[in-house]
Scaffold this motif. Structure first.
Motif, short mmCIF file in Angstrom:
data_model
loop_
_atom_site.label_atom_id
_atom_site.label_comp_id
_atom_site.label_asym_id
_atom_site.label_seq_id
_atom_site.Cartn_x
_atom_site.Cartn_y
_atom_site.Cartn_z
N ASN A 215 0.84 -1.21 -0.03
CA ASN A 215 0.01 0.08 -0.08
C ASN A 215 0.79 1.28 -0.04
N SER A 216 2.24 0.98 0.18
CA SER A 216 3.08 2.27 0.16
C SER A 216 3.71 2.63 -1.18
N VAL A 217 3.56 3.89 -1.52
CA VAL A 217 4.18 4.49 -2.56
C VAL A 217 5.45 5.22 -2.37
N SER A 218 6.55 5.12 -2.86
CA SER A 218 7.62 6.10 -2.79
C SER A 218 8.19 6.62 -4.12
N GLN A 219 8.44 7.97 -3.80
CA GLN A 219 8.81 8.78 -4.90
C GLN A 219 10.33 8.50 -5.24
N LEU A 220 10.76 8.48 -6.46
CA LEU A 220 12.24 8.19 -6.86
C LEU A 220 12.56 9.38 -7.73
N ASN A 221 14.07 9.75 -7.65
CA ASN A 221 14.65 10.57 -8.41
C ASN A 221 14.62 10.33 -10.03
N PRO A 222 13.98 11.10 -10.87
CA PRO A 222 13.84 10.68 -12.42
C PRO A 222 15.27 10.72 -12.88
N ASN A 223 15.95 11.76 -12.09
CA ASN A 223 17.36 11.97 -12.78
C ASN A 223 18.23 10.57 -12.72
N LEU A 224 18.08 9.77 -11.91
CA LEU A 224 18.75 8.55 -11.80
C LEU A 224 18.25 7.60 -12.58
N TRP A 225 17.11 7.77 -13.32
CA TRP A 225 16.36 6.52 -14.30
C TRP A 225 16.50 7.11 -15.81
#
Length: 430
Positions: A417-427
């Motif tokens: 149920n948890s959602v974590s934001q990621l750094n798009p610069n790393l993707w």
């Protein structure tokens, strides 16, 4: 014969020394590739700045683009400095190599002269044939013949070595001249880049001065932008939670239907070993897509064909307002007006949201991951659409200030149920 063997041994040493590799180009090529990338980024920001300047009203994107322009040019300057240092090292190495080859040629010539002198002293007054025929036995005659052949062979090889080293010397001198010419060009380019940095910094100071005059207006605009960002964040979070709830409902329904089918068939329940239960499980295909998405971290294409990142992920210091920071849940990419937005990876469109005053938002599911594309004007996909990498999913709203658009891009990871934001610069790929 001992003298002949010694000369053969020396020949082998020289041969292997000449045939070994000398230069490695990997570092130089990496710097050139980096230079090409930086020049491309500078050209992109320059184009966007020219478009932005068409509007008389200042924009935060314009300031951020100027900051990027200066940053890219300073990186390019460091790259050129590294290339010049690399070129200086190559010139030094080549000059040393030329000295070595000159010395080697002189040594080989002396050896060759000694070889000729040795052959002259060992000559027979009756000539080679008489030298062979004057042998007392056939065996001695054969040995004299082999001796003469070996001597002639060594002479030829020694001459070839001299010729080979002479050719290498000419090649090294030619490469040295090219390297010096390249160094002069890099030095000229360095002067140009320094002048461009000074020019861009002056433009930056002018814009900062104008921004200072509009500080109150900017603060109000910034507050509105922050409110819009917060609303966007809440809408995206609600949409993803809705997707999670729908997925859980689907799994529960499938279990219920399977149980009802079992009861109808009067099939006894088979006890299975209990496994740790997840919040919900993905289909095999969805799991595979998610694994592929994760394995492409740092290699995903950009969500637009061309552009420059005008605001990074996370906490960003305002370029002109003191002690003012903004929080970005993704990255903002300035790009030509009304540009198309592209899916960065294959997946399923799970949400299309309309936010009044803030454009439309598309969320694409890649297994456990979600990519979010916002600030859209038109959307070309619908909920449930399957898209491939680089599929156009919509066009961007025009920026109120300037002839550009800004794409907002986010990456999220869903676990239970948890959602974590990621750094798009790393993707995305650099």
């Amino acid at each position: 014969m001992k003298g002949v063997n010694k000369i053969v041994f020396l020949f082998l040493i020289v041969f292997f020394a000449v045939s070994s590799p000398v230069w490695s180009q990997s570092g130089s090529q990496r710097l050139k590739n980096e230079q090409a990338t930086l020049e491309k980024q500078i050209a992109s920001t320059k184009t966007l700045l020219e478009k932005s300047k068409k509007n008389t009203r200042l924009s935060l994107e314009e300031v951020n683009l100027i900051e990027r322009q200066i940053e890219f040019r300073e990186q390019l300057l460091r790259n050129i400095d590294n290339q010049i240092r690399s070129s200086e090292l190559k010139i030094e190495q080549k000059e040393g190599r030329i000295q070595e080859l000159n010395a080697e040629i002189e040594r080989l010539k002396k050896q060759y002269a000694q070889l000729l002198l040795y052959a002259y002293k060992k000559r027979n007054k009756y000539g080679d044939l008489m030298f062979i025929f004057s042998a007392k036995t056939v065996e001695e005659a054969l040995k004299r013949k082999l001796y003469l052949e070996k001597l002639a062979e060594i002479q030829q090889k020694q001459m070839r070595l001299i010729q080979q080293n002479t050719v290498l010397l000419k090649e090294e001198i030619k490469e040295l001249d090219l390297e010096k010419e390249k160094q002069l060009k890099l030095a000229d380019q360095k002067k140009v880049e320094r002048a461009e940095i000074v020019k861009t910094k002056k433009a930056k100071e002018e814009i900062y001065k104008r921004f200072k005059e509009q500080e109150d207006e900017l603060l109000k605009e910034l507050e509105k932008q922050e409110r819009d960002k917060e609303r966007l964040k809440q809408e995206i979070a609600a949409a993803i939670q809705k997707e999670i709830a729908a997925e859980k409902a689907r799994i529960a329904k499938e279990k219920r239907e399977a149980e009802e089918a079992r009861k109808a068939a009067n099939t006894p329940t088979v006890e299975k070993p209990k496994k740790p239960e997840k919040e919900f499980s993905l289909t095999a295909e969805s799991v595979l897509i998610g694994e592929n998405f994760a394995s492409n971290k740092g290699k995903l294409p950009w969500p637009v064909e061309s552009g420059a990142i005008s605001q990074d992920y996370g906490k960003n210091k305002h370029p002109t307002l003191p002690n003012v920071y903004t929080q970005n849940n993704g990255i903002d990419i300035s790009t030509p007006k009304n540009a198309n937005v592209l899916a960065v990876f294959k997946g399923e469109v799970t949400s299309v949201i309309n936010i009044p005053g803030a454009g439309r938002v598309v969320i694409i599911k890649h297994g456990d991951y979600r990519t979010v594309y916002s600030n859209l004007q038109d959307v070309y996909v619908t909920k449930g659409s399957m898209v491939e990498t680089k599929t156009p999913i919509g066009s961007l709203l025009p920026n109120p200030t300037g002839d550009i658009s800004v794409a907002h891009f986010e990456v999220h990871h869903v676990k239970g149920n948890s959602v974590s934001q990621l750094n798009p610069n790393l993707w995305i790929a650099k």
